[in-house]
Scaffold this motif. Sequence first.
Motif, PDB file in Angstrom:
ATOM      1  N   THR A 111       0.857  -1.188   0.000  1.00  0.00           N
ATOM      2  CA  THR A 111       0.000   0.000   0.000  1.00  0.00           C
ATOM      3  C   THR A 111       0.894   1.239   0.000  1.00  0.00           C
ATOM      4  O   THR A 111       1.985   1.222   0.580  1.00  0.00           O
ATOM      5  N   PRO A 112       0.475   2.312  -0.626  1.00  0.00           N
ATOM      6  CA  PRO A 112       1.296   3.529  -0.643  1.00  0.00           C
ATOM      7  C   PRO A 112       1.523   4.073   0.758  1.00  0.00           C
ATOM      8  O   PRO A 112       0.644   4.013   1.615  1.00  0.00           O
ATOM      9  N   SER A 113       2.701   4.610   0.988  1.00  0.00           N
ATOM     10  CA  SER A 113       3.001   5.211   2.283  1.00  0.00           C
ATOM     11  C   SER A 113       2.392   6.607   2.362  1.00  0.00           C
ATOM     12  O   SER A 113       2.471   7.376   1.399  1.00  0.00           O
ATOM     13  N   PRO A 114       1.803   6.958   3.502  1.00  0.00           N
ATOM     14  CA  PRO A 114       1.250   8.310   3.645  1.00  0.00           C
ATOM     15  C   PRO A 114       2.332   9.371   3.834  1.00  0.00           C
ATOM     16  O   PRO A 114       2.062  10.560   3.694  1.00  0.00           O
ATOM     17  N   GLU A 115       3.541   8.938   4.136  1.00  0.00           N
ATOM     18  CA  GLU A 115       4.654   9.861   4.365  1.00  0.00           C
ATOM     19  C   GLU A 115       5.771   9.582   3.365  1.00  0.00           C
ATOM     20  O   GLU A 115       5.836   8.518   2.747  1.00  0.00           O
ATOM     21  N   SER A 116       6.686  10.538   3.221  1.00  0.00           N
ATOM     22  CA  SER A 116       7.851  10.333   2.367  1.00  0.00           C
ATOM     23  C   SER A 116       9.119  10.524   3.194  1.00  0.00           C
ATOM     24  O   SER A 116       9.115  11.224   4.218  1.00  0.00           O
ATOM     25  N   TYR A 117      10.197   9.909   2.733  1.00  0.00           N
ATOM     26  CA  TYR A 117      11.464   9.895   3.458  1.00  0.00           C
ATOM     27  C   TYR A 117      12.601  10.051   2.456  1.00  0.00           C
ATOM     28  O   TYR A 117      12.469   9.673   1.291  1.00  0.00           O
ATOM     29  N   ASP A 118      13.738  10.551   2.918  1.00  0.00           N
ATOM     30  CA  ASP A 118      14.876  10.693   2.014  1.00  0.00           C
ATOM     31  C   ASP A 118      15.341   9.330   1.505  1.00  0.00           C
ATOM     32  O   ASP A 118      15.672   9.172   0.331  1.00  0.00           O
ATOM     33  N   ILE A 119      15.393   8.341   2.410  1.00  0.00           N
ATOM     34  CA  ILE A 119      15.790   6.976   2.042  1.00  0.00           C
ATOM     35  C   ILE A 119      14.729   6.006   2.514  1.00  0.00           C
ATOM     36  O   ILE A 119      14.230   6.118   3.640  1.00  0.00           O
ATOM     37  N   VAL A 120      14.382   5.057   1.664  1.00  0.00           N
ATOM     38  CA  VAL A 120      13.506   3.939   2.039  1.00  0.00           C
ATOM     39  C   VAL A 120      14.318   2.665   1.848  1.00  0.00           C
ATOM     40  O   VAL A 120      14.883   2.447   0.773  1.00  0.00           O
ATOM     41  N   ALA A 121      14.405   1.835   2.879  1.00  0.00           N
ATOM     42  CA  ALA A 121      15.298   0.686   2.848  1.00  0.00           C
ATOM     43  C   ALA A 121      14.614  -0.601   3.290  1.00  0.00           C
ATOM     44  O   ALA A 121      13.757  -0.586   4.175  1.00  0.00           O
ATOM     45  N   SER A 122      15.014  -1.696   2.675  1.00  0.00           N
ATOM     46  CA  SER A 122      14.552  -3.021   3.092  1.00  0.00           C
ATOM     47  C   SER A 122      15.717  -3.994   3.030  1.00  0.00           C
ATOM     48  O   SER A 122      16.565  -3.897   2.139  1.00  0.00           O
ATOM     49  N   ILE A 123      15.755  -4.912   3.984  1.00  0.00           N
ATOM     50  CA  ILE A 123      16.790  -5.952   4.028  1.00  0.00           C
ATOM     51  C   ILE A 123      16.106  -7.310   4.003  1.00  0.00           C
ATOM     52  O   ILE A 123      15.393  -7.664   4.943  1.00  0.00           O
ATOM     53  N   GLU A 124      16.304  -8.039   2.917  1.00  0.00           N
ATOM     54  CA  GLU A 124      15.745  -9.378   2.755  1.00  0.00           C
ATOM     55  C   GLU A 124      14.234  -9.384   3.039  1.00  0.00           C
ATOM     56  O   GLU A 124      13.734 -10.187   3.821  1.00  0.00           O
ATOM     57  N   VAL A 125      13.554  -8.497   2.342  1.00  0.00           N
ATOM     58  CA  VAL A 125      12.100  -8.371   2.446  1.00  0.00           C
ATOM     59  C   VAL A 125      11.419  -8.734   1.134  1.00  0.00           C
ATOM     60  O   VAL A 125      10.429  -9.473   1.120  1.00  0.00           O
ATOM     61  N   LEU A 126      11.940  -8.252   0.015  1.00  0.00           N
ATOM     62  CA  LEU A 126      11.258  -8.386  -1.274  1.00  0.00           C
ATOM     63  C   LEU A 126      10.993  -9.832  -1.664  1.00  0.00           C
ATOM     64  O   LEU A 126       9.961 -10.142  -2.283  1.00  0.00           O
ATOM     65  N   GLU A 127      11.916 -10.741  -1.320  1.00  0.00           N
ATOM     66  CA  GLU A 127      11.729 -12.138  -1.696  1.00  0.00           C
ATOM     67  C   GLU A 127      10.559 -12.787  -0.961  1.00  0.00           C
ATOM     68  O   GLU A 127      10.078 -13.850  -1.362  1.00  0.00           O
ATOM     69  N   HIS A 128      10.084 -12.131   0.111  1.00  0.00           N
ATOM     70  CA  HIS A 128       8.931 -12.629   0.853  1.00  0.00           C
ATOM     71  C   HIS A 128       7.606 -12.116   0.279  1.00  0.00           C
ATOM     72  O   HIS A 128       6.541 -12.483   0.771  1.00  0.00           O
ATOM     73  N   ILE A 129       7.684 -11.251  -0.737  1.00  0.00           N
ATOM     74  CA  ILE A 129       6.490 -10.601  -1.277  1.00  0.00           C
ATOM     75  C   ILE A 129       6.251 -11.088  -2.698  1.00  0.00           C
ATOM     76  O   ILE A 129       7.090 -10.887  -3.585  1.00  0.00           O
ATOM     77  N   GLU A 130       5.114 -11.713  -2.920  1.00  0.00           N
ATOM     78  CA  GLU A 130       4.816 -12.227  -4.259  1.00  0.00           C
ATOM     79  C   GLU A 130       4.720 -11.092  -5.266  1.00  0.00           C
ATOM     80  O   GLU A 130       5.267 -11.174  -6.368  1.00  0.00           O
ATOM     81  N   ALA A 131       4.045 -10.024  -4.888  1.00  0.00           N
ATOM     82  CA  ALA A 131       3.897  -8.858  -5.775  1.00  0.00           C
ATOM     83  C   ALA A 131       5.047  -7.886  -5.514  1.00  0.00           C
ATOM     84  O   ALA A 131       4.832  -6.731  -5.107  1.00  0.00           O
ATOM     85  N   ASP A 132       6.279  -8.329  -5.768  1.00  0.00           N
ATOM     86  CA  ASP A 132       7.437  -7.501  -5.445  1.00  0.00           C
ATOM     87  C   ASP A 132       7.499  -6.229  -6.285  1.00  0.00           C
ATOM     88  O   ASP A 132       8.047  -5.220  -5.840  1.00  0.00           O
ATOM     89  N   LYS A 133       6.941  -6.260  -7.498  1.00  0.00           N
ATOM     90  CA  LYS A 133       6.961  -5.061  -8.333  1.00  0.00           C
ATOM     91  C   LYS A 133       6.114  -3.947  -7.718  1.00  0.00           C
ATOM     92  O   LYS A 133       6.495  -2.766  -7.755  1.00  0.00           O
ATOM     93  N   ILE A 134       4.975  -4.315  -7.137  1.00  0.00           N
ATOM     94  CA  ILE A 134       4.129  -3.322  -6.470  1.00  0.00           C
ATOM     95  C   ILE A 134       4.852  -2.767  -5.250  1.00  0.00           C
ATOM     96  O   ILE A 134       4.836  -1.549  -4.992  1.00  0.00           O
ATOM     97  N   ALA A 135       5.503  -3.656  -4.480  1.00  0.00           N
ATOM     98  CA  ALA A 135       6.257  -3.206  -3.313  1.00  0.00           C
ATOM     99  C   ALA A 135       7.356  -2.230  -3.725  1.00  0.00           C
ATOM    100  O   ALA A 135       7.570  -1.203  -3.073  1.00  0.00           O
ATOM    101  N   ALA A 136       8.050  -2.531  -4.817  1.00  0.00           N
ATOM    102  CA  ALA A 136       9.122  -1.655  -5.286  1.00  0.00           C
ATOM    103  C   ALA A 136       8.576  -0.303  -5.723  1.00  0.00           C
ATOM    104  O   ALA A 136       9.188   0.742  -5.450  1.00  0.00           O
TER     105      ALA A 136
END
Length: 253
Positions: A111-136
């Motif tokens: 889901t879209p974030s209501p806030e924005s940040y200079d950096i958005v980071a994830s560590i070993e998260v995307l492989e757990h998400i089937e819809a990784d393109k949406i997450a990206a």
Amino acid sequence: MVVLDSVLQKRYLHKVQIQLMVRKRWAYLRYIQIREALIQVLKSAGEINSFLSVGCGSGLTEIALALEFPEIKFHLTDIDTNTNIQQRLGVRMSNEWAIPNVSFGTYDTLTPSPESYDIVASIEVLEHIEADKIAAINMRAAARKYVFALVPFATHETNMNPKMRESVWKNHQHYRVGYNADSIQEIFPDVTILRGCYWNDAGIKLRQKLEHLSDEEIRALFPHLTQLATTDIRNSIPSADGKCHGMWILSKA
């Protein structure tokens, strides 16, 4: 901005770094890789004020970063609503030490974030998400400057192997074995840095060494172990299975 006393800051940072090493497996390596990425961002982008961690887990990595970079506000999030985030080790440390530049919350990358940040980071998260393109897409939309993602590495052939895919799902609930340079740039098209990590002669060597050490031995050998860990930081891109087990990218938002 309120900051901790510098002596306390150094003492707390060392405690967190020790905890990361004692946790064994990939914990300390994850920390030094994202730290390296943050240093690269600060060199190229200059001032960084805010940092969103997606899927923070224990939160130890981010607490270490917050102690070393007190000018940056770190917001730690996870999707897990079944476990009280306040009970996680890094969160408890942050609350106990009253670290002023850390906050916590829940966030679902689908889901879209209501806030924005200079950096958005994830560590070993995307492989757990089937819809990784949406997450990206949502990670990029929430980032004002950069996105960081650390993921497992696998060649296209390995990732398409049904037995391997079945194994990583059964053991880790991963939807894919890993990513390579091509597949990660499909979902993050503006990659500026791409590096391998968890190299066989560096990160894997450290992990194997830690498995045979007690917590007391790890504390005693900490300076030597950190030197070994830093050998996992190298400006190299993996191209074949067997040489390294992870990779990370910095992508412009």
